[in-house]
Design a protein around this motif. Structure first.
Motif, mmCIF file in Angstrom:
data_model
loop_
_atom_site.group_PDB
_atom_site.id
_atom_site.type_symbol
_atom_site.label_atom_id
_atom_site.label_comp_id
_atom_site.label_asym_id
_atom_site.label_seq_id
_atom_site.Cartn_x
_atom_site.Cartn_y
_atom_site.Cartn_z
ATOM 1 N N LEU A 1 -3.112 34.146 -4.826
ATOM 2 C CA LEU A 1 -4.349 33.307 -5.522
ATOM 3 C C LEU A 1 -5.354 33.396 -4.342
ATOM 4 N N SER A 2 -6.675 33.452 -4.985
ATOM 5 C CA SER A 2 -7.703 33.350 -4.194
ATOM 6 C C SER A 2 -7.918 31.769 -3.984
ATOM 7 N N PRO A 3 -8.693 31.342 -2.834
ATOM 8 C CA PRO A 3 -8.988 30.094 -2.507
ATOM 9 C C PRO A 3 -9.433 29.191 -4.041
ATOM 10 N N LEU A 4 -10.323 29.767 -4.580
ATOM 11 C CA LEU A 4 -10.647 29.077 -6.042
ATOM 12 C C LEU A 4 -9.550 28.760 -6.761
ATOM 13 N N GLU A 5 -8.637 30.066 -6.999
ATOM 14 C CA GLU A 5 -7.769 29.959 -7.919
ATOM 15 C C GLU A 5 -6.697 28.741 -7.370
ATOM 16 N N ASN A 6 -6.553 28.782 -6.305
ATOM 17 C CA ASN A 6 -5.231 27.828 -5.647
ATOM 18 C C ASN A 6 -5.872 26.488 -5.804
#
Length: 122
Positions: free
Chosen positions: A26-31
């Motif tokens: 996951l990207s930081p935004l998705e996380n």
């Protein structure tokens, strides 16, 4: 027969490990979106397992055409998630900006749309 059962279990566990290892991180935004999904009331209705009214409603509506769990869907878009969260649909209420901020909603949309190949790179 017990050996076959143990072998089958071992293969199942191995398959799960390989799937988890090959899943795109996951990207930081998705996380952040995953945390919004699990921390707000999203997972209480749309999570895995029995007793999840949103998941049950989507399963009844769609049958086996697509996963009922939102985290497993491949057809969600960021815009779709934002619309349903802000406007509600059927028994799902709308969520105000005081309940889910725009930043949280952006993260949630990115998280739930991450499996949609058409949303990749947006």
């Amino acid at each position: 027969m017990k050996i076959v059962t143990q072998a089958g279990l071992a293969l199942t566990v191995l398959g799960a490990c390989i799937s988890a290892a090959s899943a795109k991180p996951l990207s930081p935004l998705e996380n952040q979106g995953r945390e919004v999904f699990r921390g707000n009331s999203c997972a209480a209705c749309h999570g895995a397992g029995p007793g999840q009214p949103g998941t049950a409603a989507l399963a009844a509506r769609d049958g086996n055409k697509r996963p009922a769990e939102l985290e497993k869907r491949t057809d969600l878009t960021d815009d779709m998630v934002r619309y349903f969260v802000r406007h509600g649909v059927a028994n799902m209420p709308a969520f105000r900006k005081t309940e889910i901020t725009d930043a949280q909603l952006n993260a949630l949309g990115a998280y739930l749309a991450r499996n949609n190949p058409d949303e990749a790179g947006k």
